[in-house]
Enzyme design. Structure first.
Site, PDB file in Angstrom:
ATOM      1  N   ASP A 156      -0.541  46.903  22.046  1.00  0.00           N
ATOM      2  CA  ASP A 156      -0.668  45.535  21.569  1.00  0.00           C
ATOM      3  C   ASP A 156      -0.790  44.633  22.800  1.00  0.00           C
ATOM      4  O   ASP A 156      -0.391  45.010  23.898  1.00  0.00           O
ATOM      5  CB  ASP A 156       0.576  45.172  20.740  1.00  0.00           C
TER       6      ASP A 156
ATOM      7  N   ASP B 228      -0.739  40.431  22.874  1.00  0.00           N
ATOM      8  CA  ASP B 228       0.075  39.213  22.915  1.00  0.00           C
ATOM      9  C   ASP B 228       1.539  39.539  22.630  1.00  0.00           C
ATOM     10  O   ASP B 228       1.874  40.090  21.574  1.00  0.00           O
ATOM     11  CB  ASP B 228      -0.445  38.217  21.889  1.00  0.00           C
TER      12      ASP B 228
ATOM     13  N   ASP C 287       5.328  44.001  19.461  1.00  0.00           N
ATOM     14  CA  ASP C 287       6.463  43.085  19.559  1.00  0.00           C
ATOM     15  C   ASP C 287       6.837  42.380  18.273  1.00  0.00           C
ATOM     16  O   ASP C 287       7.919  41.794  18.196  1.00  0.00           O
ATOM     17  CB  ASP C 287       6.178  42.012  20.625  1.00  0.00           C
TER      18      ASP C 287
END
Length: 254
Positions: A23, A25, A201
């Site tokens: 991932d 961001d 996240d």
């Protein structure tokens, strides 16, 4: 889903037989008030080709951003495998799979969302590939109205679902998420037969964690401990960058 108490262990260093899914961001890079303000550490740009070689080419970005936006963000590095819009579009060794087109009704919904966001400086609406992204990280006062709009939009979009995040909501077509994108990559070389690992996240990354767990892989949550399917944790994107660089050992970066 795993409990918060299981998230203390840092992941092992990356092995040569892994397939690595990243991932962007909040994982590779810190969040910023707007997507355009996010920056990728030059050391990580330089390291990604070497990490890909270490994994036999089995490295892919898996992001809510479009493939075009990811290419711009990581320029001049050009990665062969990228899943954009949570897997709705994919570029990889098997070819190019575009996102679905958007009809007039969907574009009209996006215009309604824009009319709300304009009243809250900093709120951001993105409409891409059949997805509608409502962001309020830089305008928290917009959260109540944009959440209410998303709930009303769901009733008008029976083939979409809501994916809440920490500072926004994504309205995406049914049948695709980061877990499905990872599963698709894992069905063909150079990913086939490898051990998958995924770092993420936020709640949109949970399907990815579940998918790699089901394949005896390595799932890594970035950020504060919380209830998650992830089995490992790193504190922040800076820790992710150190983990990736440490995993290269003595390999030459190029």
């Amino acid at each position: 889903m795993e409990s918060e108490s299981t998230l203390a262990a840092a992941p092992p260093l990356i092995e040569d037989d892994w397939a690595l899914f990243l991932d962007v961001d909040g994982s590779l890079a810190e969040h910023a008030p707007t997507p355009d303000a996010v920056r990728i550490d030059p050391a990580i740009k330089q390291a990604l080709p070497a990490l890909s070689r270490k994994c036999g080419g089995a490295l892919a970005l898996v992001s809510g951003r479009s493939v075009q936006a990811l290419d711009a963000l990581f320029d001049p590095v050009h990665l062969a495998a990228v899943a954009g819009l949570h897997g709705l579009e994919r570029r990889w060794h098997a070819g190019w799979e575009p996102a679905p087109s958007m009809d007039a009704g969907f574009l009209a919904l996006a215009a309604e969302a824009e009319a709300i966001a304009v009243r809250f400086p900093g709120a951001l609406i993105e409409c891409r590939g059949g997805c509608l992204f409502l962001h309020w990280r830089a305008a928290p006062d917009a959260a109540i109205e944009l959440r209410a709009f998303a709930e009303s939009a769901r009733a008008r979009l029976p083939h979409h679902r809501l994916h809440p995040g920490a500072h926004g909501i994504e309205i995406r077509p049914l049948g695709m998420d980061k877990g499905a994108a990872i599963a698709a990559f894992m069905q063909a070389p150079p990913f086939l037969g490898r051990r998958p690992a995924f770092i993420g996240d936020d709640p949109a990354d949970e399907p990815g964690f579940a998918q790699v767990n089901a394949m005896d892989g390595v799932s890594v949550l970035i950020g504060a401990p919380r209830v998650s399917a992830a089995r490992h944790r790193l504190a922040n994107p800076g820790a992710v960058r150190r983990w990736l660089l440490d995993s290269l050992n003595d390999e030459v970066l190029a």
